[in-house]
Design a protein around this motif. Structure first.
Motif, PDB file in Angstrom:
ATOM      1  N   ASP A  33       0.818  -1.212   0.000  1.00  0.00           N
ATOM      2  CA  ASP A  33       0.000   0.000   0.000  1.00  0.00           C
ATOM      3  C   ASP A  33       0.854   1.264   0.000  1.00  0.00           C
ATOM      4  OD1 ASP A  33      -2.232  -1.622   0.071  1.00  0.00           O
ATOM      5  OD2 ASP A  33      -2.496  -1.467   2.246  1.00  0.00           O
ATOM      6  N   VAL A  34       1.981   1.244   0.704  1.00  0.00           N
ATOM      7  CA  VAL A  34       2.866   2.409   0.739  1.00  0.00           C
ATOM      8  C   VAL A  34       3.559   2.600  -0.611  1.00  0.00           C
ATOM      9  CG1 VAL A  34       5.014   3.286   1.758  1.00  0.00           C
ATOM     10  CG2 VAL A  34       3.178   2.428   3.234  1.00  0.00           C
ATOM     11  N   ILE A  35       4.028   1.518  -1.207  1.00  0.00           N
ATOM     12  CA  ILE A  35       4.641   1.618  -2.538  1.00  0.00           C
ATOM     13  C   ILE A  35       3.625   2.135  -3.542  1.00  0.00           C
ATOM     14  CG2 ILE A  35       5.637   0.289  -4.446  1.00  0.00           C
ATOM     15  CD1 ILE A  35       6.848  -1.579  -2.298  1.00  0.00           C
ATOM     16  N   SER A  36       2.408   1.602  -3.478  1.00  0.00           N
ATOM     17  CA  SER A  36       1.348   2.048  -4.392  1.00  0.00           C
ATOM     18  C   SER A  36       1.010   3.518  -4.188  1.00  0.00           C
ATOM     19  CB  SER A  36       0.088   1.196  -4.199  1.00  0.00           C
ATOM     20  OG  SER A  36       0.309  -0.143  -4.562  1.00  0.00           O
ATOM     21  N   ALA A  37       1.090   3.987  -2.935  1.00  0.00           N
ATOM     22  CA  ALA A  37       0.820   5.397  -2.662  1.00  0.00           C
ATOM     23  C   ALA A  37       1.824   6.294  -3.378  1.00  0.00           C
ATOM     24  CB  ALA A  37       0.862   5.650  -1.155  1.00  0.00           C
ATOM     25  N   VAL A  38       3.091   5.900  -3.362  1.00  0.00           N
ATOM     26  CA  VAL A  38       4.114   6.682  -4.068  1.00  0.00           C
ATOM     27  C   VAL A  38       3.817   6.709  -5.569  1.00  0.00           C
ATOM     28  CG1 VAL A  38       6.554   6.844  -4.666  1.00  0.00           C
ATOM     29  CG2 VAL A  38       5.877   6.229  -2.332  1.00  0.00           C
ATOM     30  N   LEU A  39       3.493   5.553  -6.118  1.00  0.00           N
ATOM     31  CA  LEU A  39       3.204   5.470  -7.546  1.00  0.00           C
ATOM     32  C   LEU A  39       1.974   6.293  -7.914  1.00  0.00           C
ATOM     33  CD1 LEU A  39       3.824   1.644  -8.013  1.00  0.00           C
ATOM     34  CD2 LEU A  39       5.354   3.500  -8.701  1.00  0.00           C
ATOM     35  N   ALA A  40       0.943   6.231  -7.083  1.00  0.00           N
ATOM     36  CA  ALA A  40      -0.275   6.996  -7.345  1.00  0.00           C
ATOM     37  C   ALA A  40      -0.010   8.493  -7.224  1.00  0.00           C
ATOM     38  CB  ALA A  40      -1.377   6.567  -6.377  1.00  0.00           C
ATOM     39  N   LEU A  41       0.814   8.873  -6.260  1.00  0.00           N
ATOM     40  CA  LEU A  41       1.143  10.281  -6.063  1.00  0.00           C
ATOM     41  C   LEU A  41       1.929  10.818  -7.258  1.00  0.00           C
ATOM     42  CD1 LEU A  41       0.878  12.526  -3.911  1.00  0.00           C
ATOM     43  CD2 LEU A  41       3.111  11.834  -3.056  1.00  0.00           C
ATOM     44  N   ARG A  42       2.850  10.011  -7.755  1.00  0.00           N
ATOM     45  CA  ARG A  42       3.624  10.436  -8.923  1.00  0.00           C
ATOM     46  C   ARG A  42       2.739  10.601 -10.160  1.00  0.00           C
ATOM     47  NH1 ARG A  42       9.153  10.237  -8.424  1.00  0.00           N
ATOM     48  NH2 ARG A  42      10.055   9.006  -6.703  1.00  0.00           N
ATOM     49  N   ALA A  43       1.684   9.810 -10.257  1.00  0.00           N
ATOM     50  CA  ALA A  43       0.795   9.866 -11.423  1.00  0.00           C
ATOM     51  C   ALA A  43      -0.292  10.929 -11.289  1.00  0.00           C
ATOM     52  CB  ALA A  43       0.142   8.495 -11.636  1.00  0.00           C
ATOM     53  N   TRP A  44      -0.447  11.468 -10.088  1.00  0.00           N
ATOM     54  CA  TRP A  44      -1.504  12.443  -9.815  1.00  0.00           C
ATOM     55  C   TRP A  44      -1.251  13.735 -10.584  1.00  0.00           C
ATOM     56  CZ3 TRP A  44      -1.587  16.335  -5.411  1.00  0.00           C
ATOM     57  CH2 TRP A  44      -2.864  16.860  -5.207  1.00  0.00           C
ATOM     58  N   ASP A  45      -2.324  14.395 -11.012  1.00  0.00           N
ATOM     59  CA  ASP A  45      -2.161  15.631 -11.778  1.00  0.00           C
ATOM     60  C   ASP A  45      -2.177  16.869 -10.891  1.00  0.00           C
ATOM     61  OD1 ASP A  45      -4.813  15.736 -11.049  1.00  0.00           O
ATOM     62  OD2 ASP A  45      -5.620  15.850 -13.095  1.00  0.00           O
ATOM     63  N   GLY A  46      -2.011  16.672  -9.583  1.00  0.00           N
ATOM     64  CA  GLY A  46      -1.971  17.800  -8.664  1.00  0.00           C
ATOM     65  C   GLY A  46      -0.584  18.413  -8.583  1.00  0.00           C
ATOM     66  N   PRO A  47      -0.402  19.395  -7.660  1.00  0.00           N
ATOM     67  CA  PRO A  47       0.851  20.172  -7.594  1.00  0.00           C
ATOM     68  C   PRO A  47       1.992  19.459  -6.881  1.00  0.00           C
ATOM     69  CG  PRO A  47      -0.642  20.916  -5.900  1.00  0.00           C
ATOM     70  CD  PRO A  47      -1.398  19.875  -6.685  1.00  0.00           C
ATOM     71  N   VAL A  48       2.318  18.255  -7.341  1.00  0.00           N
ATOM     72  CA  VAL A  48       3.418  17.488  -6.768  1.00  0.00           C
ATOM     73  C   VAL A  48       4.554  17.378  -7.777  1.00  0.00           C
ATOM     74  CG1 VAL A  48       4.149  15.189  -6.017  1.00  0.00           C
ATOM     75  CG2 VAL A  48       2.016  16.149  -5.167  1.00  0.00           C
ATOM     76  N   ASP A  49       5.777  17.632  -7.326  1.00  0.00           N
ATOM     77  CA  ASP A  49       6.944  17.393  -8.152  1.00  0.00           C
ATOM     78  C   ASP A  49       7.283  15.913  -8.027  1.00  0.00           C
ATOM     79  OD1 ASP A  49       9.428  17.149  -9.336  1.00  0.00           O
ATOM     80  OD2 ASP A  49      10.216  19.004  -8.476  1.00  0.00           O
ATOM     81  N   ASP A  50       6.902  15.130  -9.040  1.00  0.00           N
ATOM     82  CA  ASP A  50       7.054  13.679  -8.912  1.00  0.00           C
ATOM     83  C   ASP A  50       8.500  13.210  -9.001  1.00  0.00           C
ATOM     84  OD1 ASP A  50       7.543  13.832 -11.615  1.00  0.00           O
ATOM     85  OD2 ASP A  50       5.639  12.957 -12.218  1.00  0.00           O
ATOM     86  N   ASP A  51       9.428  14.140  -9.174  1.00  0.00           N
ATOM     87  CA  ASP A  51      10.842  13.798  -9.109  1.00  0.00           C
ATOM     88  C   ASP A  51      11.407  14.019  -7.710  1.00  0.00           C
ATOM     89  OD1 ASP A  51      11.200  12.977 -11.743  1.00  0.00           O
ATOM     90  OD2 ASP A  51      11.472  15.026 -12.443  1.00  0.00           O
ATOM     91  N   ARG A  52      10.544  14.446  -6.764  1.00  0.00           N
ATOM     92  CA  ARG A  52      11.017  14.729  -5.403  1.00  0.00           C
ATOM     93  C   ARG A  52      10.016  14.133  -4.395  1.00  0.00           C
ATOM     94  NH1 ARG A  52      11.981  20.799  -4.349  1.00  0.00           N
ATOM     95  NH2 ARG A  52      10.103  21.111  -5.614  1.00  0.00           N
ATOM     96  N   VAL A  53      10.188  12.856  -4.118  1.00  0.00           N
ATOM     97  CA  VAL A  53       9.283  12.146  -3.213  1.00  0.00           C
ATOM     98  C   VAL A  53      10.095  11.354  -2.194  1.00  0.00           C
ATOM     99  CG1 VAL A  53       7.376  10.509  -3.015  1.00  0.00           C
ATOM    100  CG2 VAL A  53       7.552  11.955  -5.054  1.00  0.00           C
ATOM    101  N   ALA A  54       9.665  11.378  -0.938  1.00  0.00           N
ATOM    102  CA  ALA A  54      10.354  10.656   0.132  1.00  0.00           C
ATOM    103  C   ALA A  54       9.356   9.822   0.918  1.00  0.00           C
ATOM    104  CB  ALA A  54      11.061  11.638   1.062  1.00  0.00           C
ATOM    105  N   LEU A  55       9.886   8.907   1.734  1.00  0.00           N
ATOM    106  CA  LEU A  55       9.096   8.110   2.669  1.00  0.00           C
ATOM    107  C   LEU A  55       9.456   8.504   4.091  1.00  0.00           C
ATOM    108  CD1 LEU A  55       9.370   4.489   1.177  1.00  0.00           C
ATOM    109  CD2 LEU A  55       7.368   5.998   1.094  1.00  0.00           C
ATOM    110  N   LEU A  56       8.456   8.423   4.983  1.00  0.00           N
ATOM    111  CA  LEU A  56       8.700   8.633   6.403  1.00  0.00           C
ATOM    112  C   LEU A  56       7.830   7.655   7.178  1.00  0.00           C
ATOM    113  CD1 LEU A  56       9.086  11.951   8.360  1.00  0.00           C
ATOM    114  CD2 LEU A  56       7.565  10.179   9.232  1.00  0.00           C
ATOM    115  N   GLY A  57       8.445   6.913   8.126  1.00  0.00           N
ATOM    116  CA  GLY A  57       7.675   5.969   8.920  1.00  0.00           C
ATOM    117  C   GLY A  57       8.160   5.937  10.347  1.00  0.00           C
ATOM    118  N   ARG A  58       7.268   5.520  11.249  1.00  0.00           N
ATOM    119  CA  ARG A  58       7.683   5.396  12.632  1.00  0.00           C
ATOM    120  C   ARG A  58       7.233   4.061  13.187  1.00  0.00           C
ATOM    121  NH1 ARG A  58       5.704   6.047  17.205  1.00  0.00           N
ATOM    122  NH2 ARG A  58       7.416   7.389  17.866  1.00  0.00           N
TER     123      ARG A  58
END
Length: 348
Positions: free
Chosen positions: A182-207
């Motif tokens: 689900d986390v990997i898919s979230a990154v992929l979906a975010l990169r494909a989204w047409d919103g104001p995201v720079d899909d070349d600059r994405v990170a993960l954060l977990g605790r």
């Protein structure tokens, strides 16, 4: 053993080996994974019918409860959409969102900074919270707010079986491997989204448990993101987690050992669940935060993880916080100051 009984046992294995604790802290809880040894396939981001995916090079069939099994799977993420605006501040708009993780719909919470963008983004993986009481976006609330105020789009993943996410099958709902997907898919979906995201600059954060999910994602999908940060993470060696949370539950421990064997007797199975086994695949810089007074996830686990990453020549930054506990209190501002600086450097 019947299919139903086997599936139920696998669910129990995934929960216990993930380090599931009955207690929860304000940002999550505690969970994790184990070691592995077998040939690992290479993976890389790609597309399938225009949909971002992570495809793997086929190998001999791995154990179905293992990281190599997830490496062999084509992971697809798409259809990110804002469902409802649920919060707003002077710094960002907050929306409940959904996206597709394979055949499932996963919910989440997204903060989008005010302004034109495009903005760098952080996908967040929370610690253990009982799915029966979990609410949309619960966990990592402080981090979501601060990062959005610092100019990052944040996408907090609810995981399957949480909040408005699909429950999936009994096995997938409770599997930390499913959470990893689900986390990997979230990154992929975010990169494909047409919103104001720079899909070349994405990170993960977990605790906590989410730190283990991040370790998994880095090994399953190298090159997926540009950097990763974990706080008070579970062990990268599944045996540690089993001994801490599984072994004390005697009835369940006996069932797990009966089906899969003792760690000393069946090292391949146990190593197949451990991100540490596959640290040679990690390609992103990693920052780890851990407090010396953590009574949930011992700091020794992070020390061993750091040593294992460094032994593979990986870029790892490790911060120790004297007398800080699992949930992080007095030194949380310092940890986030370091996190923001690390993200700005690596998502530049």
């Amino acid at each position: 053993m019947s299919l139903t009984r086997s599936a139920a046992l696998i669910v129990s294995v995934c929960l216990v080996l993930a380090g599931c604790s009955p207690a929860t802290d304000r940002d999550g809880g505690t969970q994790d994974a184990a070691p592995s040894s077998s040939t690992t396939p290479s993976t890389s981001p790609g597309t399938s019918d225009g949909v971002p995916s992570v495809a793997a090079t086929p190998t001999s069939a791995p154990h179905p409860v293992s990281l190599p099994a997830l490496m062999d799977k084509e992971i697809r993420g798409e259809g990110l959409k804002r469902v409802a605006e649920v919060g707003t501040t002077e710094a960002y708009a907050q929306h409940r969102v959904s996206y597709r993780s394979g055949d499932l719909t996963i919910s989440g919470l997204m903060n989008v900074p005010r302004g034109k963008g495009p903005f760098p983004a952080v996908v967040l993986a929370h610690g253990y919270i009982d799915p029966d009481v979990y609410a949309n976006g619960q966990g990592l609330r402080r981090e979501q707010d601060l990062l959005a105020r610092e100019g990052f789009v944040t996408l907090h993943v609810d995981y399957r079986g949480h909040a408005q996410s699909d429950p999936s099958t009994e096995f997938e709902q409770s599997s930390r491997l499913g959470y990893t997907e689900d986390v990997i898919s979230a990154v992929l979906a975010l990169r494909a989204w047409d919103g104001p995201v720079d899909d070349d600059r994405v990170a993960l954060l977990g605790r906590s448990m989410g730190g283990g999910v991040v370790y998994n994602a880095l090994t399953v999908s190298p090159g997926l993101v540009d950097a990763a940060v974990v706080f008070a993470p579970v062990s990268s060696d599944m045996v540690d987690n089993f001994e801490r949370w599984g072994r004390p539950n005697a009835p369940l421990a006996r069932r797990i050992i009966s089906e899969y064997g003792e760690p000393a007797d069946e090292p391949e199975f146990w190593s197949g669940l451990s991100a540490r086994t596959y640290f040679d695949r990690v390609s992103e810089p990693v920052m780890i935060h851990h407090g010396t007074a953590d009574d949930s996830c011992p700091i020794a686990w992070s020390e061993e993880t750091v040593a294992a990453l460094e032994a593979q020549g990986k870029d790892v930054t490790y911060h120790v916080y004297q007398d800080e506990q699992h949930a992080f209190g007095p030194q949380w501002p310092l940890s986030m100051e370091r996190t923001v600086a690390f993200l700005r450097k690596n998502l530049a």
